[in-house]
Design a protein around this motif. Structure first.
Motif, PDB file in Angstrom:
ATOM      1  N   PHE A 138      -7.870  10.054 -36.212  1.00 30.88           N
ATOM      2  CA  PHE A 138      -7.638   9.406 -37.494  1.00 30.88           C
ATOM      3  C   PHE A 138      -8.117   7.953 -37.446  1.00 30.88           C
ATOM      4  CE2 PHE A 138      -4.071  12.418 -36.854  1.00 30.88           C
ATOM      5  CZ  PHE A 138      -4.481  13.362 -37.786  1.00 30.88           C
ATOM      6  N   VAL A 139      -8.757   7.545 -38.509  1.00 25.80           N
ATOM      7  CA  VAL A 139      -9.157   6.153 -38.685  1.00 25.80           C
ATOM      8  C   VAL A 139      -8.465   5.662 -39.943  1.00 25.80           C
ATOM      9  CG1 VAL A 139     -11.059   4.572 -39.135  1.00 25.80           C
ATOM     10  CG2 VAL A 139     -11.390   6.511 -37.592  1.00 25.80           C
ATOM     11  N   TRP A 140      -7.686   4.620 -39.790  1.00 22.87           N
ATOM     12  CA  TRP A 140      -6.944   4.069 -40.921  1.00 22.87           C
ATOM     13  C   TRP A 140      -7.779   2.938 -41.539  1.00 22.87           C
ATOM     14  CZ3 TRP A 140      -2.858   6.753 -42.480  1.00 22.87           C
ATOM     15  CH2 TRP A 140      -2.313   7.658 -41.566  1.00 22.87           C
ATOM     16  N   ARG A 153       1.751   8.758 -40.143  1.00 30.47           N
ATOM     17  CA  ARG A 153       2.088   7.352 -40.315  1.00 30.47           C
ATOM     18  C   ARG A 153       0.917   6.517 -39.811  1.00 30.47           C
ATOM     19  NH1 ARG A 153       7.177   8.673 -37.058  1.00 30.47           N
ATOM     20  NH2 ARG A 153       5.617   8.218 -35.523  1.00 30.47           N
ATOM     21  N   GLU A 154       0.730   5.366 -40.424  1.00 29.04           N
ATOM     22  CA  GLU A 154      -0.316   4.471 -39.955  1.00 29.04           C
ATOM     23  C   GLU A 154      -0.066   4.190 -38.478  1.00 29.04           C
ATOM     24  OE1 GLU A 154      -2.243   0.129 -40.836  1.00 29.04           O
ATOM     25  OE2 GLU A 154      -1.125   1.129 -42.422  1.00 29.04           O
TER      26      GLU A 154
END
Length: 90
Positions: free
Chosen positions: A84-86, A8-9
């Motif tokens: 993680f990079v959104w 999920r973001e």
């Protein structure tokens, strides 16, 4: 064990580790160690440079290994921290 999760973001990292870690650290303890090592990136006002993110992820993984050994694990210890990079289409 194999588990499936939907990202999920806002999910920031994933810790992949061998039994030697989980024998002596709880999920929350390991996550706290990683968060603490990624904290300098949180204070930045823009997205962190990938080179710095990779460096901090490696430092976090090494710290989880160090703490597992300090707690007396008797099993092998391997840790990888995936960050993680959104990205957004702004």
């Amino acid at each position: 064990d194999v588990r499936t999760f939907k990202l999920r973001e806002g999910d920031r990292f994933l810790i992949l580790a061998s039994d030697g870690v989980w024998d002596v650290l709880s999920d929350d303890e390991a996550a706290d160690i990683v968060r603490e090592n990624l904290k300098p990136l949180e204070s930045a006002h823009s997205a962190p440079a990938f080179v710095e993110l990779r460096k901090r992820s490696s430092i976090a993984a090494a710290e989880v290994v160090k703490r597992s050994l300090a707690k007396g694990t008797m099993d092998n210890v391997t840790v990888v921290v995936l960050t993680f990079v959104w990205l957004h289409d702004d």
